[in-house]
Scaffold this motif. Sequence first.
Motif, PDB file in Angstrom:
ATOM      1  N   UNK A  38      11.476   0.088  -7.372  1.00 44.56           N
ATOM      2  CA  UNK A  38      12.358   1.378  -7.153  1.00 44.56           C
ATOM      3  C   UNK A  38      11.966   2.559  -7.839  1.00 44.56           C
ATOM      4  N   UNK A  39      11.333   3.540  -6.926  1.00 42.21           N
ATOM      5  CA  UNK A  39      10.872   4.622  -7.335  1.00 42.21           C
ATOM      6  C   UNK A  39       9.318   4.794  -7.203  1.00 42.21           C
ATOM      7  N   UNK A  40       8.753   3.586  -6.417  1.00 40.39           N
ATOM      8  CA  UNK A  40       7.338   3.729  -6.030  1.00 40.39           C
ATOM      9  C   UNK A  40       7.210   4.184  -4.662  1.00 40.39           C
ATOM     10  N   UNK A  41       6.320   5.166  -4.465  1.00 37.43           N
ATOM     11  CA  UNK A  41       6.010   5.697  -3.142  1.00 37.43           C
ATOM     12  C   UNK A  41       4.780   5.409  -2.809  1.00 37.43           C
ATOM     13  N   UNK A  42       4.688   4.941  -1.265  1.00 34.28           N
ATOM     14  CA  UNK A  42       3.581   4.456  -0.785  1.00 34.28           C
ATOM     15  C   UNK A  42       3.193   5.328   0.582  1.00 34.28           C
ATOM     16  N   UNK A  43       2.232   6.000   0.720  1.00 32.84           N
ATOM     17  CA  UNK A  43       1.729   6.792   2.037  1.00 32.84           C
ATOM     18  C   UNK A  43       1.487   5.451   2.996  1.00 32.84           C
ATOM     19  N   UNK A  44       2.213   5.461   4.250  1.00 32.09           N
ATOM     20  CA  UNK A  44       1.996   4.456   5.114  1.00 32.09           C
ATOM     21  C   UNK A  44       1.982   4.913   6.482  1.00 32.09           C
ATOM     22  N   UNK A  70       6.518   6.391   2.058  1.00 32.48           N
ATOM     23  CA  UNK A  70       7.896   5.339   2.030  1.00 32.48           C
ATOM     24  C   UNK A  70       8.104   5.358   0.545  1.00 32.48           C
ATOM     25  N   UNK A  71       9.385   5.255   0.429  1.00 34.91           N
ATOM     26  CA  UNK A  71      10.021   5.293  -0.993  1.00 34.91           C
ATOM     27  C   UNK A  71      10.695   4.073  -1.136  1.00 34.91           C
ATOM     28  N   UNK A  77       7.435  -2.471  11.181  1.00 37.54           N
ATOM     29  CA  UNK A  77       6.451  -2.762  10.777  1.00 37.54           C
ATOM     30  C   UNK A  77       5.663  -1.686  10.064  1.00 37.54           C
ATOM     31  N   UNK A  78       4.905  -2.092   8.872  1.00 32.99           N
ATOM     32  CA  UNK A  78       4.325  -1.039   7.985  1.00 32.99           C
ATOM     33  C   UNK A  78       2.880  -1.198   8.151  1.00 32.99           C
ATOM     34  N   UNK A  79       2.182  -0.285   8.281  1.00 35.49           N
ATOM     35  CA  UNK A  79       0.609  -0.376   8.116  1.00 35.49           C
ATOM     36  C   UNK A  79       0.438   0.360   6.753  1.00 35.49           C
ATOM     37  N   UNK A  80       0.288  -0.619   5.683  1.00 37.40           N
ATOM     38  CA  UNK A  80       0.096  -0.116   4.218  1.00 37.40           C
ATOM     39  C   UNK A  80      -1.195   0.702   4.159  1.00 37.40           C
ATOM     40  N   UNK A  81      -2.282   0.176   4.982  1.00 37.82           N
ATOM     41  CA  UNK A  81      -3.751   1.051   5.052  1.00 37.82           C
ATOM     42  C   UNK A  81      -3.878   1.724   6.217  1.00 37.82           C
ATOM     43  N   UNK A  82      -3.122   2.545   6.780  1.00 40.82           N
ATOM     44  CA  UNK A  82      -3.471   2.930   8.188  1.00 40.82           C
ATOM     45  C   UNK A  82      -4.681   3.600   8.384  1.00 40.82           C
ATOM     46  N   UNK A  83      -5.344   4.065   7.508  1.00 35.75           N
ATOM     47  CA  UNK A  83      -6.785   4.759   7.518  1.00 35.75           C
ATOM     48  C   UNK A  83      -8.032   3.655   7.682  1.00 35.75           C
ATOM     49  N   UNK A  84      -7.470   2.350   7.592  1.00 31.82           N
ATOM     50  CA  UNK A  84      -8.520   1.257   7.416  1.00 31.82           C
ATOM     51  C   UNK A  84      -8.029   0.076   8.313  1.00 31.82           C
ATOM     52  N   UNK A  85      -9.065  -0.325   8.917  1.00 32.41           N
ATOM     53  CA  UNK A  85      -8.926  -1.634   9.619  1.00 32.41           C
ATOM     54  C   UNK A  85      -9.448  -2.673   8.824  1.00 32.41           C
ATOM     55  N   UNK A  86      -8.383  -3.434   8.023  1.00 29.20           N
ATOM     56  CA  UNK A  86      -8.322  -4.167   6.917  1.00 29.20           C
ATOM     57  C   UNK A  86      -9.278  -5.457   6.926  1.00 29.20           C
ATOM     58  N   UNK A 138      -6.346   1.406  -3.933  1.00 30.17           N
ATOM     59  CA  UNK A 138      -5.669   1.647  -2.626  1.00 30.17           C
ATOM     60  C   UNK A 138      -4.418   1.916  -2.612  1.00 30.17           C
ATOM     61  N   UNK A 139      -3.588   1.029  -3.344  1.00 27.52           N
ATOM     62  CA  UNK A 139      -2.156   1.058  -3.408  1.00 27.52           C
ATOM     63  C   UNK A 139      -1.516   1.240  -4.826  1.00 27.52           C
ATOM     64  N   UNK A 140      -0.174   1.623  -5.038  1.00 31.83           N
ATOM     65  CA  UNK A 140       0.211   1.640  -6.486  1.00 31.83           C
ATOM     66  C   UNK A 140       0.323   0.154  -7.119  1.00 31.83           C
ATOM     67  N   UNK A 141      -0.008   0.189  -8.334  1.00 34.23           N
ATOM     68  CA  UNK A 141      -0.027  -1.120  -8.753  1.00 34.23           C
ATOM     69  C   UNK A 141       1.177  -2.020  -8.798  1.00 34.23           C
TER      70      UNK A 141
END
Length: 394
Positions: free
Chosen positions: A208-214, A228-229, A254-263, A286-289
């Motif tokens: 709760x409170x974590x924000x991720x650009x996706x 995404x919050x 469906x959420x792409x957590x690293x949309x700028x990367x082909x993982x 790349x992502x919040x801890x």
Amino acid sequence: MQHWDVIVIGAGAAGLMCAAQAAYRGRSVLVVDHGKKPGRKILISGGGRCNFTNLHAEPSAYLCHNPHFVKSALKRFSAHDFVELVERHGLDFYEKTLGQLFCQDSAKDLLNILLSELQYSGAQLQMRCEILNVSATSPGFVLTTNQGALECDSLVVATGGLSMPKLGATPLGYQLAEQFGHHVYPTRAGLVPLTLHDHDKQRFDALAGVSVPVQVRSLHGPAFDESLLFTHRGLSGPVILQASNYWQPGEIIEVDLLSNLDCNQWLKAMARERAKVACKTLLYEKLPKRFVDLLVAEHPAASTAIGQLPSAQRDELANLLNHWQVKPNGTEGYRTAEVTLGGVDTNEISSKTMQSQKVSGLYFIGEVVDVTGWLGGYNFQWAWSSGWAAGQVV
């Protein structure tokens, strides 16, 4: 009984715009509203700064059962036309991101512009005026209100939707449409946070409170790239509000957590270049801890050094990062929704004038109509455009 050329029901964005436009044409215009003060949704939107338009307000950014309906009004009164209007009044504003324009200081400044336009035009405003009944007469309409009877030649319904009931939202506009023979599409909350099933609520509780650009993809709509919050109730943030307009109950998001990367390619490269580094350490970059810790708890292989991870597990991790899935159980509903999806069928309204094709002199504008824009000022622009279009002819 007092007679007016035009009565506008609703002192929100669309109603105020329409009323001033009509009065500038020499029409006698009255705006009535059951609330205490006009423009309440304007005042609270955008964190009190009102995201009043979007420079990219194109027809493709609107949901409507007839996707061509919005084209005429948006073209004839565009975002740039509204910007010209507020600039004439000296409004200080700024572009935030993605074409979103906000008031520099306060949404009150924007509302004051609309009320000034109303005053300059000669239109009148009557608040705390509750509509008890509307009937068609020849040649117009009679409104029975708690402040007496009113008569008009043209009636404009600018009552808004059902979102944010604390601000006085009512179904009056839909009821009037049905009373006069219009089809109304079923309504539901739009631009709204999504709730989760209990097991996912517990699963994500620590986030709760974590924000991720996706990037979020839904089955029926475009992909959106924003934040995404995580909340105590579920998922929010701009990207979820956008996706909520397209999401249907029971569907997976469906959420792409690293949309700028082909993982897949990225993890292969890391296996070569940084073989001894743990996968989770790479993800921390790349992502919040807190979010990475959740992924690691659910997928222990992410604790392994990337060079030691078998290719099948590496591919599995890559797929998880680019195609993370979650299944909401619903939305938070009208209480927190910014808009209402559905509404008065646009196939029964003129796209040029907003006039009913069933009842002469009856008009529908703004959110009450089956037109819903994306998050980011698009819905206010629809209010200005549709209000302006009706104001030219009522």
